[in-house]
Design a protein around this motif. Structure first.
Motif, PDB file in Angstrom:
ATOM      1  N   SER A  38     -10.262   3.773  -1.286  1.00  0.00           N
ATOM      2  CA  SER A  38      -9.106   4.036  -2.158  1.00  0.00           C
ATOM      3  C   SER A  38      -9.314   3.388  -3.524  1.00  0.00           C
ATOM      4  O   SER A  38      -8.948   3.976  -4.553  1.00  0.00           O
ATOM      5  N   ASN A  68      -1.985   3.499  -0.561  1.00  0.00           N
ATOM      6  CA  ASN A  68      -2.948   3.006  -1.561  1.00  0.00           C
ATOM      7  C   ASN A  68      -3.126   4.011  -2.694  1.00  0.00           C
ATOM      8  O   ASN A  68      -3.536   3.642  -3.782  1.00  0.00           O
ATOM      9  N   LEU A  69      -2.849   5.287  -2.387  1.00  0.00           N
ATOM     10  CA  LEU A  69      -3.188   6.361  -3.322  1.00  0.00           C
ATOM     11  C   LEU A  69      -1.956   7.034  -3.897  1.00  0.00           C
ATOM     12  O   LEU A  69      -2.039   8.128  -4.447  1.00  0.00           O
ATOM     13  N   ASN A 121     -10.270  13.843  -0.594  1.00  0.00           N
ATOM     14  CA  ASN A 121     -10.316  12.630   0.232  1.00  0.00           C
ATOM     15  C   ASN A 121     -10.195  13.053   1.697  1.00  0.00           C
ATOM     16  O   ASN A 121      -9.142  13.527   2.120  1.00  0.00           O
ATOM     17  N   LEU A 155      -2.317   5.924   3.113  1.00  0.00           N
ATOM     18  CA  LEU A 155      -2.156   6.772   1.923  1.00  0.00           C
ATOM     19  C   LEU A 155      -1.282   6.116   0.853  1.00  0.00           C
ATOM     20  O   LEU A 155      -1.292   6.556  -0.297  1.00  0.00           O
ATOM     21  N   TYR A 178      -5.658  -3.945  -1.491  1.00  0.00           N
ATOM     22  CA  TYR A 178      -5.679  -2.935  -0.420  1.00  0.00           C
ATOM     23  C   TYR A 178      -6.644  -3.258   0.703  1.00  0.00           C
ATOM     24  O   TYR A 178      -6.986  -2.370   1.486  1.00  0.00           O
ATOM     25  N   ALA A 219      -8.968   6.643   2.288  1.00  0.00           N
ATOM     26  CA  ALA A 219      -7.681   5.958   2.448  1.00  0.00           C
ATOM     27  C   ALA A 219      -7.865   4.504   2.879  1.00  0.00           C
ATOM     28  O   ALA A 219      -6.896   3.785   3.102  1.00  0.00           O
TER      29      ALA A 219
END
Ligand code: NAD
Ligand code: TYD
Length: 338
Positions: free
Chosen positions: A15, A44-45, A32, A42, A185, A10
Motif C-alpha cells: 500500500s 490504507n488506500l 491492486n 483497504l 500501515y 493492501a
C-alpha cells in the motif's frame, strides 16, 4: 504510460508502494490484486480509492482463473503478495508454502502467458540466514542462500522460481531482497508497531530472548524508492539487495528508543521466551544498487522512527481496528507460555 498489476497491494509495503507510485507517476495505472488476508487492509488506500488510475481486484495468487480475469493489458507485475510473519510461519508453515511458493509459480505462469514486459519480485534478506553479532561481513548479491525459518525458506523458494522463469522461459524478471522495513500501515504483529501500540495501550512490550538481536531497519519509502529505481533502471535477470544502516542497533535499543519517544519508562519491557531458530543479525551491503542504479537510503532511523511513532499516535483507529478479535487470539497463543 504503463499499467501495473500490484499483488499484495493492501498490505504494509504494497500500500505504501501504491500511494507513492500514483503520486509520483500520475500517467500510470495500477490494478491492486489482493486476497485481503488478516494482513490486507483497504483502509490504507482510502486516499486513492476514487482515483481513475487505481482499481482493486480481490483475488488469490494461487488461483489462475482469478489472475486471468485481472490480467488485462498489464505491462508490469510488481509482486508483494506473501505471508510475511516469521512467528506465524513457525506456528504453521503451510500457508507460507501455498502463497509464497505455489502462488508465486501460478503468478509467474500467468505473467508468462500474458507476455508482460517486466516482472519484479519483492523478497527479503532473510533468505541469506543469520550473521553473528561480531561478524564484519554483510549480505550481498553474492551471499549463498541459507534460510532458517519456514518464512525465509518459502521466500527462497519463490526467488529460485522467479530466476528459473528467467533462465528457462526468458520472463523479464528482476528481484530485490530487502531488510526489515518500518513505517505507516505496518501490521502491529511486527516488532516496531507492536511496541508502539502496546505502549500506547499501557501494555508490556515482549522482547525475545536477550534482546540483543540486530536488524538492518529501513524506512518503507526508501524500500519503495529502491523498487522504483529497479523498475526504471534495473537490468533484466538481476537481483539487487536493499538495506539500511542500523545493524549495530539491537532490538532492545529499538524498544528503548520507542519508550523514550513516548515518554514512558523501561518497566514496559518484558523479556519473553526466545523465538526458535532466531536469526541473530541481518546486515546488508547495498553497494550494487547504489553504484548501478544510484539508490541509497534517504531517511535516517532515529527521525523516521519518531515520525512513525507519531503516525501510530495519530491513527489509533487504524490499528485498534486491526488489533481485533482474530488478532487477540493470535497474540494470546503467541505469547501465552513466555
Ligand atoms: P503484509 O503481510 O503486510 O502484506 C501482505 C499482503 O499480501 C496482504 O495485503 C495480503 O492480503 C496479501 N496476500 C497474502 N496472501 C495472498 C494471496 N494468496 N493472494 C493475494 N494476496 C495475498 O506484508 P509486507 O510486510 O507488506 O511484505 C510485502 C512483501 O515484501 C512480502 O513479499 C515480504 O516477503 C516482502 N518483504 C517484507 C519486508 C518487511 O520488513 N515487511 C522486508 C523485505 C521483504
Ligand atoms: P519481526 O518484526 O517479526 O521481523 P523479522 O522476524 O522478520 O526480523 O521481528 C524483528 C525482531 O524483533 C526479531 O529479532 C524478533 C524480535 N521480536 C521481539 O523481540 N519481540 C516481538 O514481540 C516480535 C514480534 C519480534
Amino acid at each position: 504510460m504503463a499499467k501495473l498489476l500490484v499483488t499484495g497491494g493492501a498490505g504494509f509495503i504494497g500500500s505504501n508502494f501504491i500511494l507513492y507510485w500514483l503520486a509520483h507517476h500520475p500517467q500510470d495505472s495500477i490494478v491492486n490484486f489482493d486476497k485481503l488476508t488478516y494482513a490486507g487492509n483497504l483502509e490504507n488506500l482510502k486516499d486513492v480509492q476514487n482515483n481513475a488510475n487505481y482499481k482493486f481486484v480481490r483475488g488469490d495468487i494461487t488461483n489462475p482463473e482469478e489472475l486471468d480475469a485481472a490480467f488485462i493489458d498489464i505491462d508490469i507485475v510488481v509482486h508483494f503478495a506473501a505471508e510475511s510473519h516469521v512467528d506465524r510461519s513457525i506456528k504453521d508453515p503451510s500457508p507460507f508454502i501455498v502463497t509464497n511458493v505455489v502462488g508465486t509459480q501460478v503468478l509467474l505462469d500467468a505473467a508468462l502467458k500474458k507476455g508482460i514486459k517486466k516482472f519484479h519480485h519483492i523478497s527479503t534478506d532473510e533468505v541469506f540466514g543469520s550473521l553473528e553479532l561480531d561478524d564484519k561481513s554483510k549480505f550481498s548479491e553474492r551471499t549463498n542462500y541459507n534460510p532458517r525459518s519456514p518464512y525465509a525458506a518459502s521466500k527462497a523458494g519463490s526467488d529460485y522460481l522467479v530466476r528459473a522463469y528467467f533462465s528457462t522461459y526468458n520472463l523479464p524478471i528482476t528481484i530485490t531482497n530487502c531488510s526489515n522495513n518500518f513505517g505507516p500501515y505496518q501490521f502491529p504483529e511486527k516488532l516496531i508497531p507492536l511496541a508502539i501500540t502496546n505502549i500506547l495501550e499501557e501494555k508490556k512490550v515482549p522482547v525475545y530472548g536477550d534482546g540483543l538481536y540486530a536488524r538492518d531497519w529501513l524506512y518503507v519509502e526508501d524500500h519503495v524508492r529502491a523498487i522504483e529505481a529497479v523498475l526504471e533502471k534495473g537490468k533484466v535477470g538481476e537481483t539487487y539487495v536493499v538495506g539500511g544502516q542500523t545493524d549495530e542497533i539491537s532490538n532492545l535499543d529499538v524498544v528503548k528508543k520507542i519508550i523514550r519517544i513516548l515518554g514512558k519508562d523501561e518497566s514496559a519491557i518484558e523479556f519473553v521466551k526466545d523465538r526458535p531458530g532466531h536469526d541473530r543479525k541481518y546486515a546488508v551491503d547495498w553497494t550494487k544498487i547504489k553504484d548501478e542504479l544510484g539508490w541509497k537510503p534517504k531517511y535516517d532511523f532515529d527521525s523516521w522512527l519518531e515520525k512513525t511513532v507519531e503516525w501510530y499516535k495519530d491513527n489509533q483507529n487504524w490499528w485498534k481496528n486491526v488489533k481485533d478479535g482474530e488478532y487477540q487470539k493470535y497474540y494470546e497463543k503467541q505469547y501465552s507460555n513466555s
